[in-house]
Design a protein around this motif. Structure first.
Motif, mmCIF file in Angstrom:
data_model
loop_
_atom_site.group_PDB
_atom_site.id
_atom_site.type_symbol
_atom_site.label_atom_id
_atom_site.label_comp_id
_atom_site.label_asym_id
_atom_site.label_seq_id
_atom_site.Cartn_x
_atom_site.Cartn_y
_atom_site.Cartn_z
ATOM 1 N N PRO A 1 0.809 -1.231 0.000
ATOM 2 C CA PRO A 1 0.000 0.000 0.000
ATOM 3 C C PRO A 1 0.833 1.268 0.000
ATOM 4 O O PRO A 1 0.308 2.334 -0.302
ATOM 5 N N TYR A 2 2.135 1.172 0.333
ATOM 6 C CA TYR A 2 2.961 2.381 0.233
ATOM 7 C C TYR A 2 3.279 2.704 -1.225
ATOM 8 O O TYR A 2 3.745 3.802 -1.535
ATOM 9 N N SER B 1 -2.192 2.946 -3.094
ATOM 10 C CA SER B 1 -3.238 3.174 -2.088
ATOM 11 C C SER B 1 -4.410 2.243 -2.349
ATOM 12 O O SER B 1 -4.873 2.098 -3.479
ATOM 13 N N ASN C 1 1.190 2.243 5.134
ATOM 14 C CA ASN C 1 0.226 2.920 4.267
ATOM 15 C C ASN C 1 0.702 4.295 3.810
ATOM 16 O O ASN C 1 0.013 4.955 3.033
#
Length: 614
Positions: A176-177, A180, A496
């Motif tokens: 997710p980094y 998104s 995240n």
């Protein structure tokens, strides 16, 4: 003296199309040049729809695509390729699926239909029989892309996904980094708004029988991803603390299993997945050190260089040219270290992958967790005892025809990783779109063919006029700038936290203006040319050359051209101007210099639209 011979080709449609290398380099044929040029001109909405028309996952690809378009970009041969992927992200943030909420997704879906009706590939509303659904197994990029196009055709695609979330490896494999989850879900919601149904948490072979789907569907597409890790059979591989990298990513991102690793982690592998594993490990609680070890030298590594750079900024130690020898365990079968041996060559004399090692040069690293990220495998257990005649290859893959989507069992198709092995997200999208066409042809009994229209224009608004190509001053000197990124200390605060940010308006337009506009070409009129050589003299990139005809060679078409023009094959008495397309920057100086207007700058325009064969 050695006589230099130049190999030449006679330009045709394929030649002019291949000149736009970013577009032909994209598996779905995205007109990257078109949207980059539109961004440079400040027309962001036009840019978005150019990017979105062939690619239903444009917002996703704008963030994580490995960008084969940039690898093909002609500007790369001069200094550095245009920042095509980052520019795509820039416009998706303004007009993409992510700017719509749940109550306006239908508005976006309607815009998709409108644009594809006018500028699409000719697939809108062509569905034949719609009495049954089309079943798709797997909600990854291939399955989503296929369902998207089938819905636009007018069919009723239903996707069956074993995970509790849709997205395939995009959701359980891509951190997710980098991507998104809100962006991913927005793209999926937009596809569902077109009429695609997705059933989550349904495992084919367990919750529903494959034969039932086959019997009650117009067609079935299998598009499951390679979600299992490949492991190496070696001493200590069964120890506690040895896990597959892909399995680790899936456990972390699906949220279904507790993940405890470290504090000392060693990742084996040198590709992008290995770096996803390493960089995700750095972000886990209690992890103190992460080392990535691969048998490749640095220059041979498959990972993107930006992945390597960012990982090192985040504290991942890279060790090249070592392959795993054995994993050392304690008395409780737990990993305590891993021993590597130095790799002295990867390939044999015939270019085959056949690593050789120096057994006297060993390296032992302390480790509590060892992760293998050397490849991926499939779980095809749902294909056993189905009651269907599904042919498998010697490697345990589903047998497919030359088109890589059709199987020997009528009505059964495959797409994505399962069709050709793990590749890029954009490759999976292309495979899914190809499968949609094959499924339609199977159901309707009619073949689709590409109708091609082409045009060369001396005037094209905003691009070329009177032999002047619309480039900003000193465009060839504008350097590629790095995409903005968050500081390493901020990235590591949460898994995240997005690493990459977006260009601002001024940077995007400047970076877009670096495009050479390869759709504009120099067209030569041999009947007017007086062989003065002025065009070659003025060319800043030395890509034009005046040579005698006996110094060039080509195929039969060139020989026929000689005979048609001269009545015989020339023997050195005539001349020709030849051009190196790779060096040309489309400055237009040659056309402006020509005293007899034998050279014109013309914009090549083409369109390929599917039509049913009568």
């Amino acid at each position: 003296m050695i006589k230099r011979i130049f190999e030449v080709v006679i330009p045709d449609y394929k030649y002019w199309k291949q000149n736009v290398k970013c577009q032909t380099g994209c598996p779905v044929g995205t007109d990257s040049r078109g949207y980059v040029k539109a961004i440079a001109d400040g027309d962001y909405e036009k840019a978005y729809w150019i990017a979105r028309t062939p690619n239903p996952l444009a917002s996703i690809c704008g963030r994580i695509c490995a960008a084969p378009c940039e690898l093909a970009c002609r500007r790369k041969g001069i200094d550095a390729s245009v920042s095509i992927r980052a520019l795509k992200r820039f416009v998706t943030e303004k007009y993409g699926a992510e700017i719509y909420n749940n109550t306006t997704k239908e508005d976006f879906a309607e815009k998709v239909r409108e644009h594809l009706s006018v500028k699409g590939m000719g697939i809108m509303g062509i569905a034949g029989d719609t009495s049954k659904p089309i079943s798709i197994i797997g909600a990854g990029p291939a399955g989503l892309a296929c369902a998207h196009d089938l819905a636009l055709m007018g069919y009723k695609p239903v996707i069956y996904e074993m995970e509790k979330v849709a997205g395939g490896m995009c959701v359980v494999g891509i951190p997710p980094y980098r991507l998104s989850r809100e962006i991913l879900q927005a793209e999926i919601d937009a596809i569902m708004a077109l009429g695609v149904e997705i059933k989550l948490g349904v495992q084919v072979g367990k919750d529903v029988a494959l034969k039932d789907l086959y019997d009650n569907s117009l067609a079935v597409l299998i598009s499951v991803g390679a979600k299992k890790s490949r492991m190496l059979p070696m001493d200590g591989a069964n120890g506690s603390g040895v896990i597959g990298g892909v399995d680790f990513l899936r456990d972390v991102f699906s949220g279904g299993n507790e993940v405890k690793i470290g504090p000392t982690v060693v990742v084996i592998g040198g590709g992008n997945v290995a770096y996803d594993v390493a960089r995700t490990s750095v972000r886990q609680p209690g992890v103190q050190s992460v080392s990535l070890v691969c048998i490749e030298e640095f220059e041979q590594m498959l990972a993107d260089k930006i992945e390597i750079e960012e990982a090192e900024e985040e504290g991942v130690e890279r060790i090249n040219s070592y392959g795993p020898h054995k994993i050392n365990l304690d008395g409780n079968n737990r990993v305590v270290s891993i021993t590597f041996k130095r790799c002295i060559s990867l390939f044999d004399g015939e270019g085959r992958f056949n690593p050789r090692y120096d057994e006297s040069d060993m390296l032992t690293l302390p480790a509590n967790t060892v992760m293998f990220a050397i490849g991926q495998a499939y779980d095809l257990s749902f294909l056993t005892d189905t009651g269907l005649d599904i042919k498998l290859t010697d490697r345990g893959m589903i047998s497919v025809g030359p088109d890589k989507v059709t199987t020997p069992l009528k009505g059964l198709f495959v797409a994505g990783d399962l069709a050709y092995g793990p590749k890029l997200v954009i490759d999976a999208v292309a495979s899914g779109k190809k499968a949609a066409v094959a499924i339609h042809e199977y159901i309707s009994g009619q073949s689709l063919e590409l109708k091609i229209t082409e045009l060369h224009a001396e005037y094209f608004s905003g691009e070329v006029l009177d032999n002047k190509v619309d480039h900003p001053y000193d465009f060839e000197k504008i350097e590629r700038c790095h995409v903005p990124a968050a500081p390493p200390e901020d990235r590591l605060k949460s898994i995240n936290t997005l690493v990459e940010n977006s260009f601002d308006k001024d940077s995007a337009e400047e970076q877009g203006s670096r495009c050479l506009n390869c759709a504009v070409n120099t067209i030569f009129n041999g009947d007017r040319c007086i062989l003065c050589g002025g065009c070659a003299d003025v060319c800043p990139e030395y890509c034009l050359r005046l040579v005698s005809l006996d110094k060039i060679k080509g195929d039969e078409e060139l020989t026929e051209l000689y005979i048609n023009r001269y009545g015989h094959i020339p023997e050195g008495s005539d001349s020709a101007i030849i051009k190196d397309e790779d060096r040309c920057i489309r400055c237009g100086f040659c056309a402006q210099r020509c005293p007899v207007d034998a050279i014109t700058m013309e914009r090549f325009i083409f369109k390929e639209v599917y039509e049913s064969e009568e």
